[in-house]
Design a protein around this motif. Sequence first.
Motif, PDB file in Angstrom:
ATOM      1  N   TYR A   1      12.068  57.561  35.862  1.00 45.90           N
ATOM      2  CA  TYR A   1      12.826  58.255  36.905  1.00 45.90           C
ATOM      3  C   TYR A   1      13.023  59.711  36.479  1.00 45.90           C
ATOM      4  O   TYR A   1      13.387  59.990  35.338  1.00 45.90           O
TER       5      TYR A   1
ATOM      6  N   TYR B   1      14.446  63.785  37.659  1.00 49.26           N
ATOM      7  CA  TYR B   1      15.405  64.486  38.505  1.00 49.26           C
ATOM      8  C   TYR B   1      15.355  65.983  38.236  1.00 49.26           C
ATOM      9  O   TYR B   1      15.015  66.418  37.134  1.00 49.26           O
TER      10      TYR B   1
ATOM     11  N   TYR C   1      18.129  69.258  38.817  1.00 54.76           N
ATOM     12  CA  TYR C   1      19.470  69.734  39.148  1.00 54.76           C
ATOM     13  C   TYR C   1      19.473  71.252  38.992  1.00 54.76           C
ATOM     14  O   TYR C   1      18.619  71.822  38.302  1.00 54.76           O
TER      15      TYR C   1
ATOM     16  N   PHE D   1      22.910  68.268  42.206  1.00 57.02           N
ATOM     17  CA  PHE D   1      21.692  67.474  42.308  1.00 57.02           C
ATOM     18  C   PHE D   1      20.746  68.094  43.338  1.00 57.02           C
ATOM     19  O   PHE D   1      21.176  68.535  44.406  1.00 57.02           O
TER      20      PHE D   1
ATOM     21  N   SER E   1      15.526  63.345  43.289  1.00 60.28           N
ATOM     22  CA  SER E   1      15.102  62.310  42.351  1.00 60.28           C
ATOM     23  C   SER E   1      13.703  61.842  42.740  1.00 60.28           C
ATOM     24  O   SER E   1      13.331  61.867  43.921  1.00 60.28           O
TER      25      SER E   1
ATOM     26  N   TYR F   1      10.518  58.934  41.831  1.00 63.60           N
ATOM     27  CA  TYR F   1      10.151  57.683  41.172  1.00 63.60           C
ATOM     28  C   TYR F   1       8.868  57.170  41.787  1.00 63.60           C
ATOM     29  O   TYR F   1       8.706  57.217  43.015  1.00 63.60           O
TER      30      TYR F   1
ATOM     31  N   GLU G   1      15.369  60.384  46.613  1.00 69.06           N
ATOM     32  CA  GLU G   1      16.599  60.919  47.178  1.00 69.06           C
ATOM     33  C   GLU G   1      16.551  62.433  47.024  1.00 69.06           C
ATOM     34  O   GLU G   1      16.028  62.946  46.030  1.00 69.06           O
TER      35      GLU G   1
ATOM     36  N   VAL H   1      17.420  52.755  37.124  1.00 68.69           N
ATOM     37  CA  VAL H   1      17.924  54.002  37.712  1.00 68.69           C
ATOM     38  C   VAL H   1      19.352  54.302  37.282  1.00 68.69           C
ATOM     39  O   VAL H   1      19.755  55.462  37.215  1.00 68.69           O
ATOM     40  N   GLY H   2      20.140  53.282  36.944  1.00 67.83           N
ATOM     41  CA  GLY H   2      21.520  53.514  36.565  1.00 67.83           C
ATOM     42  C   GLY H   2      21.741  53.802  35.096  1.00 67.83           C
ATOM     43  O   GLY H   2      22.882  53.955  34.664  1.00 67.83           O
TER      44      GLY H   2
ATOM     45  N   GLN I   1      21.001  59.386  31.957  1.00 68.56           N
ATOM     46  CA  GLN I   1      20.096  60.486  32.289  1.00 68.56           C
ATOM     47  C   GLN I   1      20.111  61.471  31.132  1.00 68.56           C
ATOM     48  O   GLN I   1      21.180  61.922  30.698  1.00 68.56           O
TER      49      GLN I   1
ATOM     50  N   ASN J   1      27.771  53.264  39.342  1.00 70.91           N
ATOM     51  CA  ASN J   1      26.802  52.585  38.492  1.00 70.91           C
ATOM     52  C   ASN J   1      26.609  53.292  37.165  1.00 70.91           C
ATOM     53  O   ASN J   1      26.067  52.729  36.225  1.00 70.91           O
ATOM     54  N   ASN J   2      26.992  54.549  37.136  1.00 66.96           N
ATOM     55  CA  ASN J   2      26.757  55.372  35.954  1.00 66.96           C
ATOM     56  C   ASN J   2      27.884  56.389  35.876  1.00 66.96           C
ATOM     57  O   ASN J   2      28.297  56.942  36.912  1.00 66.96           O
TER      58      ASN J   2
ATOM     59  N   GLN K   1      28.765  59.606  33.073  1.00 69.93           N
ATOM     60  CA  GLN K   1      28.413  60.289  31.845  1.00 69.93           C
ATOM     61  C   GLN K   1      29.353  61.470  31.621  1.00 69.93           C
ATOM     62  O   GLN K   1      29.769  62.135  32.576  1.00 69.93           O
TER      63      GLN K   1
ATOM     64  N   TYR L   1      27.635  57.721  27.769  1.00 72.60           N
ATOM     65  CA  TYR L   1      27.267  56.967  28.970  1.00 72.60           C
ATOM     66  C   TYR L   1      28.284  55.842  29.029  1.00 72.60           C
ATOM     67  O   TYR L   1      28.284  54.955  28.169  1.00 72.60           O
TER      68      TYR L   1
ATOM     69  N   MET M   1      27.338  58.356  39.226  1.00 67.28           N
ATOM     70  CA  MET M   1      26.353  57.919  40.213  1.00 67.28           C
ATOM     71  C   MET M   1      27.019  56.858  41.071  1.00 67.28           C
ATOM     72  O   MET M   1      27.421  55.801  40.556  1.00 67.28           O
TER      73      MET M   1
ATOM     74  N   LYS N   1      21.168  59.945  41.967  1.00 67.89           N
ATOM     75  CA  LYS N   1      21.918  61.197  42.052  1.00 67.89           C
ATOM     76  C   LYS N   1      23.200  61.131  41.243  1.00 67.89           C
ATOM     77  O   LYS N   1      24.052  60.278  41.485  1.00 67.89           O
ATOM     78  N   LEU N   2      23.336  62.040  40.283  1.00 68.69           N
ATOM     79  CA  LEU N   2      24.593  62.227  39.574  1.00 68.69           C
ATOM     80  C   LEU N   2      25.389  63.308  40.299  1.00 68.69           C
ATOM     81  O   LEU N   2      24.858  64.382  40.577  1.00 68.69           O
TER      82      LEU N   2
END
Lengths: 114, 110
Positions: A31, A33, A35, A45, A48, A50, A56, A99-100, A103, B30-31, B33, B48, B90, B97-98
């Motif tokens: 994945y 990204y 920013y 953001f 993204s 993939y 997105e 994906v979660g 990053q 879900n995330n 950081q 994280y 996220m 997307k963060l």
Amino acid sequence: EPEVTQTPSHQVTQMGQEVILRCVPISNHLYFYWYRQILGQKVEFLVSFYNNEISEKSEIFDDQFSVERPDGSNFTLKIRSTKLEDSAMYFCATTGLAVGDTQYFGPGTRLTVL
Amino acid sequence: GIQVEQSPPDLILQEGANSTLRCNFSDSVNNLQWFHQNPWGQLINLFYIPSGTKQNGRLSATTVATERYSLLYISSSQTTDSGVYFCAVMGGTSYGKLTFGQGTILTVHP
């Protein structure tokens, strides 16, 4: 420890010119990204990516922007016709298998549009 | 979309002091950081932590997902801790997307 790398570290361009920012993701990450951070503001953001597709994107990511993985390793952000307000730090980030997950951010490319 | 609020916006400490930074978010995540942005602009990944507690040296973090907040603790602060601390989340419906908070600017004086 594997790192995300970005080139160039700083790019200066004239308004209306095209720029390509490059990122080398961590090997085996799936994945990707982009920013951006305008000076003094928070990180925003852009997009993204993939499986060779955009998954997105934000309202900032308009028709002037595009992304691709031209050779299966580099991940690029192209701005077709730069504007003064595109001046910012651009960060690439990558995530491994889910994906979660965490990053990992590259060091950034500072873009200055004159 | 999900909202992220950080507090305080600014924090000034003497070396050796402890501090707590807070991050509130408006939806399930879900995330989550925590980052430190150094003077060169690089985003250094600290934790994280979508839930639970973690510690790394003088830093620790706790996220209470059910109450939608996270805390970053800095103990025995050093001048090298100065910089901007960002929380990023996220949302449950996002695909990568963060969303970043506005950050806390920490200044540690010798």
